[in-house]
Design an enzyme around this catalytic site. Structure first.
Site, PDB file in Angstrom:
ATOM      1  N   GLU A 162       0.575  -1.005  -0.023  1.00 22.47           N
ATOM      2  CA  GLU A 162      -0.114   0.076   0.021  1.00 22.47           C
ATOM      3  C   GLU A 162       0.739   1.276  -0.122  1.00 22.47           C
ATOM      4  OE1 GLU A 162      -3.700  -1.538   2.719  1.00 22.47           O
ATOM      5  OE2 GLU A 162      -1.867  -0.850   3.766  1.00 22.47           O
TER       6      GLU A 162
ATOM      7  N   ASP B 277      -7.607  -4.873   9.255  1.00 24.08           N
ATOM      8  CA  ASP B 277      -7.377  -3.674   8.759  1.00 24.08           C
ATOM      9  C   ASP B 277      -7.194  -3.790   7.277  1.00 24.08           C
ATOM     10  OD1 ASP B 277      -5.339  -5.468   8.494  1.00 24.08           O
ATOM     11  OD2 ASP B 277      -3.688  -4.138   9.365  1.00 24.08           O
TER      12      ASP B 277
END
Lengths: 350, 350
Positions: free
Chosen positions: B66, B237
């Site tokens: 990410e 998450d």
């Protein structure tokens, strides 16, 4: 850089600006650009393997900071790059960049590299790859409008990938043109300094526009472009920044890298959102026509895409062991027990 | 690292893992976490100044890579972070990260830092900031379910920001619990090793869940959560990864960092997309209620947001001159004439 000895898992090879210049000069600039062009072409051929997304841009009054990620499923890459047109006047680079490759399987970075120099190389290599497939056969003369940091790289790329023999330089600032002419004096190219854009495009088979103003500019007007020419438009590369008069676009067959990004950033932001464009990778892969006739105006509306940076980083990674021009950076924590990050931190104290 | 001397404009301060550990150990871990909590709280207070976007994720079977960018208009920051649950079993970190700060005005990077250690610190600091505003007053006992790399940082953060005095540890792997208990032995906390999650939550005012499986898991079932407790859920998450039974969510008031990201990644991916949630920054800024009664179950559905990394990087940047624990990296090309990148490259050869 370290007194202790982190494990090899903690280390990321880093190519500094100095080492990038050593890599390029060890191999030779023309060969590096031609090699990167081969990597870019190879990756365009497997275009469908890549995760593609428009770059993630943070705009400000002064410019833009962008992240450009992509992945081929095995390797992930991204580039950080800024574009600040007013930087040059303040003594900064308009564009600075760095990039990273990582292994998809475990997420560990495997290369950190400067990309200010490398972006210049890959941008020129990409333009040359497009022209190889789109410009008239036996193109020999290129007009270069805009003689800034990218100019000479374009000239060398087109000399070595497309076999042009002459560049016709023009910039609104004559000192930029003189700088480019001086740098290209020993290149083997015939270099002609022109006094106007109209002068520069005279007799050119290829017109490259590469100016940096962040505005809607008209570097080329419709009357300056003749039938059969190939236009390599690389300066219009963000929202609100274009170089070509809209009428030129309407007469051209338009080739782009990744339409969702080019619609926002390229010359075609001046056109309807459904105006037909052709994806460059399809031409390279033989899935779409490139140049079909001698009269056709072909336009490569280039904004730069993440896969090209990926290709360039992949090339540099392959040169690390060959050249040895890199440092190891202690960038990743690597505790003996992956769950014991806290213990690693505490033990470092003693 | 260099034989030549690039100008200071070319240099980016770099904090290696080793230097990050030196910074933390020079200042002391509890103080660093408490200081980062202050920076995070300060940035939550000016939440509306930030450019916010959900992180840009590249998913694969093995995990996710990410990029998390944000900007406050003056400074731009981003973090690269991976999450690979299977890494631990292969001897790699589940999460590795690094981050960058840059000046918005000219786009130049001004800090490159390891963030594997720093992410652990900021995640714990963020949890503690949320609990400070949401947990029952005078909370003293925290259950910690999941005793991996994040566990001890959470314990220290809650000790120093929320003033808990007891942690009740549980992990499906008893060696992880033993590791955490060993690391926390001298912390001043009362550390209790529990044999089940049910055991761990007994008498706890705060329940922290921090497990790493990439799946829909049920670490907490509805019967395990009593009225008045605060749940700090940090392990769920990413999309497809949750820790709490849906029924718990329906009984809780749910607080989140940035709804567009949490809807995709957090525990609330189990709920309707319009299920009411409260933004944590509004509680901190006094624009929304936090805990309203002793019976209320408050849930901080934390996924980690870019501003928290920004705050942590901002803190580290402020410690560079204080501690001197950094290296200068030759990361930016800085030719004498910004337009003469090509000339710089050629002159490097001679």
């Amino acid at each position: 850089m370290s007194t202790s000895q982190p494990s090899h898992l903690a280390m990321v090879p880093f190519v500094s600006v100095e080492n990038m210049m050593k890599i390029v000069n060890t191999i030779s600039l023309p060969k590096v650009i031609a090699d990167i062009a081969d990597y870019i072409e190879a990756d365009f051929l497997r275009w469908e393997e890549f995760d593609k997304t428009p770059r993630v841009a943070a705009h400000s009054e002064e410019g833009v900071i962008e992240l450009m990620p992509t992945s081929d499923g095995e390797t992930y890459g991204f580039k950080y790059v800024n574009g600040h047109p007013a930087n040059m006047a303040r003594g900064f680079q308009t564009v600075t960049a760095f990039g990273v490759l990582a292994t998809v399987e475990n997420g560990y970075p495997v290369l950190l590299s400067e990309m200010t120099v490398l972006t210049a190389l890959r941008t020129a290599a990409t333009s040359a790859v497009a022209a190889k497939h789109l410009a008239p056969k036996s193109s020999k003369v290129m007009a270069m409008i805009g003689n800034g940091a990218q100019c000479e790289f374009q000239a060398i790329a087109f000399q070595n990938v497309v076999a042009i023999d002459t560049v016709r330089l023009y910039d609104t600032d004559p000192t930029a043109t003189a700088k480019a002419a001086r740098n290209l004096a020993d290149s083997g190219l015939t270099v002609i300094q022109c006094t106007s854009a109209e002068d520069a495009v005279t007799g050119a088979h290829i017109i490259t526009t590469c100016t940096a103003d962040k505005q809607y500019a008209t570097i080329l007007t419709d009357n300056m472009v003749g039938s059969g020419q190939h236009i390599n438009a690389i300066g219009g590369d963000c929202h609100g920044k274009t170089e070509l008069h809209r009428d030129i676009l309407l007469r051209s067959d338009i080739f782009v890298e990744y339409p969702p990004q080019t619609r926002i950033e390229g010359e075609i932001q001046q056109l309807d959102p459904d105006h037909p464009v052709i994806e460059l990778w399809k031409v390279i892969a033989g899935k779409a026509d490139g140049r079909k006739s001698n009269d056709q105006i072909t336009l490569f509306d280039s904004v730069g895409f993440a896969t090209e940076d990926f290709s360039a980083l992949r090339y540099i990674r392959d040169q690390l062991k060959v050249t040895g021009h890199y440092d190891n950076l202690d960038m990743l924590a690597d505790p003996d027990d992956p769950r014991d990050l806290y213990g690693m931190l505490c033990r470092a104290q003693s």
